[in-house]
Design an enzyme around this catalytic site. Sequence first.
Site, PDB file in Angstrom:
ATOM      1  N   LYS A  80       0.822  -1.221   0.000  1.00 43.04           N
ATOM      2  CA  LYS A  80       0.000   0.000   0.000  1.00 43.04           C
ATOM      3  C   LYS A  80       0.853   1.268   0.000  1.00 43.04           C
ATOM      4  O   LYS A  80       0.369   2.337  -0.352  1.00 43.04           O
ATOM      5  CB  LYS A  80      -0.963   0.013   1.191  1.00 43.04           C
ATOM      6  CG  LYS A  80      -0.311   0.148   2.548  1.00 43.04           C
ATOM      7  CD  LYS A  80      -1.339   0.087   3.665  1.00 43.04           C
ATOM      8  CE  LYS A  80      -0.718   0.211   5.045  1.00 43.04           C
ATOM      9  NZ  LYS A  80      -0.087   1.508   5.283  1.00 43.04           N
ATOM     10  N   ASP A  81       2.137   1.150   0.382  1.00 41.02           N
ATOM     11  CA  ASP A  81       3.035   2.307   0.418  1.00 41.02           C
ATOM     12  C   ASP A  81       3.813   2.503  -0.886  1.00 41.02           C
ATOM     13  O   ASP A  81       4.584   3.452  -0.998  1.00 41.02           O
ATOM     14  CB  ASP A  81       4.049   2.162   1.564  1.00 41.02           C
ATOM     15  CG  ASP A  81       3.393   2.190   2.935  1.00 41.02           C
ATOM     16  OD1 ASP A  81       2.347   2.857   3.069  1.00 41.02           O
ATOM     17  OD2 ASP A  81       3.916   1.542   3.850  1.00 41.02           O
ATOM     18  N   ARG A 128      -7.898   8.725   2.896  1.00 44.40           N
ATOM     19  CA  ARG A 128      -8.939   7.722   2.629  1.00 44.40           C
ATOM     20  C   ARG A 128      -9.776   7.467   3.868  1.00 44.40           C
ATOM     21  O   ARG A 128     -11.019   7.450   3.811  1.00 44.40           O
ATOM     22  CB  ARG A 128      -8.266   6.421   2.160  1.00 44.40           C
ATOM     23  CG  ARG A 128      -9.218   5.233   2.031  1.00 44.40           C
ATOM     24  CD  ARG A 128      -8.457   3.961   1.738  1.00 44.40           C
ATOM     25  NE  ARG A 128      -7.554   3.602   2.812  1.00 44.40           N
ATOM     26  CZ  ARG A 128      -7.907   2.933   3.906  1.00 44.40           C
ATOM     27  NH1 ARG A 128      -9.180   2.557   4.078  1.00 44.40           N
ATOM     28  NH2 ARG A 128      -7.025   2.630   4.836  1.00 44.40           N
ATOM     29  N   ARG A 129      -9.112   7.254   5.001  1.00 42.60           N
ATOM     30  CA  ARG A 129      -9.849   6.991   6.240  1.00 42.60           C
ATOM     31  C   ARG A 129     -10.618   8.220   6.696  1.00 42.60           C
ATOM     32  O   ARG A 129     -11.758   8.119   7.155  1.00 42.60           O
ATOM     33  CB  ARG A 129      -8.885   6.533   7.339  1.00 42.60           C
ATOM     34  CG  ARG A 129      -8.294   5.149   7.090  1.00 42.60           C
ATOM     35  CD  ARG A 129      -7.274   4.772   8.135  1.00 42.60           C
ATOM     36  NE  ARG A 129      -6.682   3.466   7.848  1.00 42.60           N
ATOM     37  CZ  ARG A 129      -5.393   3.173   8.025  1.00 42.60           C
ATOM     38  NH1 ARG A 129      -4.562   4.092   8.474  1.00 42.60           N
ATOM     39  NH2 ARG A 129      -4.940   1.969   7.746  1.00 42.60           N
ATOM     40  N   ARG A 146       0.900  10.269  13.196  1.00 43.82           N
ATOM     41  CA  ARG A 146       2.062   9.728  12.486  1.00 43.82           C
ATOM     42  C   ARG A 146       2.857   8.832  13.416  1.00 43.82           C
ATOM     43  O   ARG A 146       2.651   8.803  14.616  1.00 43.82           O
ATOM     44  CB  ARG A 146       2.951  10.871  11.977  1.00 43.82           C
ATOM     45  CG  ARG A 146       2.405  11.680  10.818  1.00 43.82           C
ATOM     46  CD  ARG A 146       2.412  10.911   9.498  1.00 43.82           C
ATOM     47  NE  ARG A 146       3.642  10.183   9.282  1.00 43.82           N
ATOM     48  CZ  ARG A 146       4.783  10.704   8.814  1.00 43.82           C
ATOM     49  NH1 ARG A 146       4.852  11.990   8.541  1.00 43.82           N
ATOM     50  NH2 ARG A 146       5.851   9.953   8.631  1.00 43.82           N
ATOM     51  N   ARG A 152       2.078   4.838  17.483  1.00 44.24           N
ATOM     52  CA  ARG A 152       0.675   5.266  17.413  1.00 44.24           C
ATOM     53  C   ARG A 152      -0.139   4.689  18.561  1.00 44.24           C
ATOM     54  O   ARG A 152      -0.974   5.371  19.148  1.00 44.24           O
ATOM     55  CB  ARG A 152       0.080   4.842  16.060  1.00 44.24           C
ATOM     56  CG  ARG A 152       0.765   5.509  14.881  1.00 44.24           C
ATOM     57  CD  ARG A 152       0.121   5.127  13.567  1.00 44.24           C
ATOM     58  NE  ARG A 152       0.931   5.599  12.444  1.00 44.24           N
ATOM     59  CZ  ARG A 152       0.477   5.782  11.221  1.00 44.24           C
ATOM     60  NH1 ARG A 152      -0.795   5.535  10.937  1.00 44.24           N
ATOM     61  NH2 ARG A 152       1.270   6.199  10.257  1.00 44.24           N
ATOM     62  N   CYS A 240      -2.026  13.828  -7.807  1.00 42.36           N
ATOM     63  CA  CYS A 240      -2.279  14.542  -6.554  1.00 42.36           C
ATOM     64  C   CYS A 240      -2.737  13.568  -5.470  1.00 42.36           C
ATOM     65  O   CYS A 240      -3.130  12.445  -5.754  1.00 42.36           O
ATOM     66  CB  CYS A 240      -3.329  15.630  -6.752  1.00 42.36           C
ATOM     67  SG  CYS A 240      -4.942  15.003  -7.248  1.00 42.36           S
TER      68      CYS A 240
END
Length: 311
Positions: A80-81, A128-129, A146, A152, A240
Amino acid sequence: MKIRIGTRKSKLALWQSEWVKAQIEKKFPDVEVELVKITTKGDKILDVPLAKIGDKGLFTKEIEEAMLRGEVDIAVHSLKDVPSKLPKGLKLIAFSDREDPRDALLSCGRYTLETLPEGAVVGTSSLRRKAQLRILRPDLQIKDLRGNVDTRIRKLKEGQYDAIILAAAGVKRLGWEEEIDEILSPERMIPSVCQGILGIEGREGDSEVERIVREAVNSYESEVAATVERAFLRTVEGGCQVPLGCYAVVNEDRILVRAFISDLNGRFYHKEEGVFRFKDLREADSIGVAVAERLLSAGGKTILEELLKCQ
């Protein structure tokens, strides 16, 4: 033969690289595997939301540069990164079995998304979240979050947030599943592109390394799902940062795809869902493109144009 894995230094990155190392050594006991720890830009900049940095190679660039210099042979990424376009000379050579692709809510055992008090503070830096949370619970206060997974969770336990949203895959891989209070289904919160899949990146032309890694690690089902989702991302991105998600479930010759695109506030939200037949990876790629084009035609293109104006 020796294979050097370039890896970030976080607990999760090291777990992922150690897992790939173990798979290779189990399948090919004569191959020596070494981990080479590398610090990325994303590891250094911890006080700025990811969307504001705008660098799509935030957690991969330095490792990719080391690969191109010949200092390491492969890299293990949370897929995903990984940007939809890779540097010239590099390619994705294998895809792991998919861990839980969903998002998880953590609140120190206090809440679910429904039971969070009005105005509760929820931590996430994911556009997205944020967009989907604003649709599901517009009353919540969403604050940037972050740091690595353990950082976290520590911030949550210190009381800086009432709840935080993380990828379930990372929490589970680190053995902290008991910290999860609720798993958010893809019907409610569509996951990030390729969430839960490890992508192994290597150099083009390193055929022996690619053969070894694919035999040891690759999941065809994950490769198909990743092909759909990354084709979607490649088609929609538009240069973007934009709230979007895509999740593909492979069942023999059919693929169920859920995808969305939204503006930053979740006020304009477009979703697509459908089941498609496929024969091979080329058709899987075409499905991802087709879903993206449907969303763009349904209003996504206007969203992209508006976001580009703000940059």
